[in-house]
Design a protein around this motif. Structure first.
Motif, PDB file in Angstrom:
ATOM      1  N   LYS A   6       1.157  -1.415  -0.163  1.00 42.49           N
ATOM      2  CA  LYS A   6      -0.157  -0.125   0.282  1.00 42.49           C
ATOM      3  C   LYS A   6       0.581   1.528   0.028  1.00 42.49           C
ATOM      4  CE  LYS A   6      -4.289   1.498   1.641  1.00 42.49           C
ATOM      5  NZ  LYS A   6      -5.395   1.875   2.356  1.00 42.49           N
ATOM      6  N   SER A   8       0.096   4.286  -0.158  1.00 44.74           N
ATOM      7  CA  SER A   8       0.194   5.299   0.701  1.00 44.74           C
ATOM      8  C   SER A   8       0.403   5.390   1.673  1.00 44.74           C
ATOM      9  CB  SER A   8      -1.805   5.339   0.440  1.00 44.74           C
ATOM     10  OG  SER A   8      -2.415   4.796   0.997  1.00 44.74           O
ATOM     11  N   ARG A  40       5.674   4.779  -7.906  1.00 45.81           N
ATOM     12  CA  ARG A  40       4.106   3.745  -7.882  1.00 45.81           C
ATOM     13  C   ARG A  40       3.668   4.485  -9.061  1.00 45.81           C
ATOM     14  NH1 ARG A  40       0.648   7.544  -3.143  1.00 45.81           N
ATOM     15  NH2 ARG A  40       0.887   9.003  -4.195  1.00 45.81           N
ATOM     16  N   ASP A  41       2.434   4.230  -9.616  1.00 45.29           N
ATOM     17  CA  ASP A  41       1.765   5.039 -10.765  1.00 45.29           C
ATOM     18  C   ASP A  41       0.734   5.930  -9.868  1.00 45.29           C
ATOM     19  OD1 ASP A  41      -0.329   6.118 -12.481  1.00 45.29           O
ATOM     20  OD2 ASP A  41      -0.546   3.273 -13.236  1.00 45.29           O
ATOM     21  N   LYS A  43      -2.316   6.398 -10.769  1.00 45.93           N
ATOM     22  CA  LYS A  43      -3.632   6.986 -10.781  1.00 45.93           C
ATOM     23  C   LYS A  43      -4.111   6.013 -10.210  1.00 45.93           C
ATOM     24  CE  LYS A  43      -3.143   5.222 -15.051  1.00 45.93           C
ATOM     25  NZ  LYS A  43      -2.339   5.186 -15.936  1.00 45.93           N
ATOM     26  N   ASP A  44      -3.040   5.160  -9.094  1.00 46.92           N
ATOM     27  CA  ASP A  44      -3.217   3.958  -7.820  1.00 46.92           C
ATOM     28  C   ASP A  44      -2.493   4.594  -6.684  1.00 46.92           C
ATOM     29  OD1 ASP A  44      -4.969   2.543  -6.819  1.00 46.92           O
ATOM     30  OD2 ASP A  44      -3.195   0.155  -8.323  1.00 46.92           O
ATOM     31  N   ASP A  46      -2.991   4.295  -3.557  1.00 43.44           N
ATOM     32  CA  ASP A  46      -3.080   3.582  -2.940  1.00 43.44           C
ATOM     33  C   ASP A  46      -2.829   2.423  -3.185  1.00 43.44           C
ATOM     34  OD1 ASP A  46      -4.303   4.723  -0.642  1.00 43.44           O
ATOM     35  OD2 ASP A  46      -6.264   4.694  -1.629  1.00 43.44           O
ATOM     36  N   GLY A  47      -2.544   1.800  -4.334  1.00 44.18           N
ATOM     37  CA  GLY A  47      -2.250   0.541  -4.983  1.00 44.18           C
ATOM     38  C   GLY A  47      -0.815   0.427  -4.862  1.00 44.18           C
TER      39      GLY A  47
END
Length: 71
Positions: A6, A8, A40-41, A43-44, A46-47
């Motif tokens: 995660k 975030s 990270r991307d 667009k995501d 929290d990914g």
């Protein structure tokens, strides 16, 4: 390569200066992570984040700046 499930949970994300805002697809990097360079991307948020070794990330960024990556 390490993964942070995660992304975030980390702070200080910044967008790459090479990202294009047109399609909304941006790469973000987090500074100050002791275990390497999290990426990270955008667009995501929290990914997951992939964590690259600092030397490998520096080599990649250098190749981008020189324009020496294959098309």
């Amino acid at each position: 390569m390490k993964t942070i499930p995660k992304a975030s949970t980390l702070h200080s994300w910044r967008k790459s200066t090479y990202s294009e805002n047109i399609s909304g697809g941006c790469v973000e990097v987090s500074d100050g992570y002791a275990g390497g360079v999290p990426v990270r991307d955008s667009k995501d948020p929290d990914g997951p984040a992939l964590v690259f070794e600092a030397g490998a990330w520096a080599s990649f960024v250098g190749a981008v700046r020189r324009g020496s990556l294959p098309a």
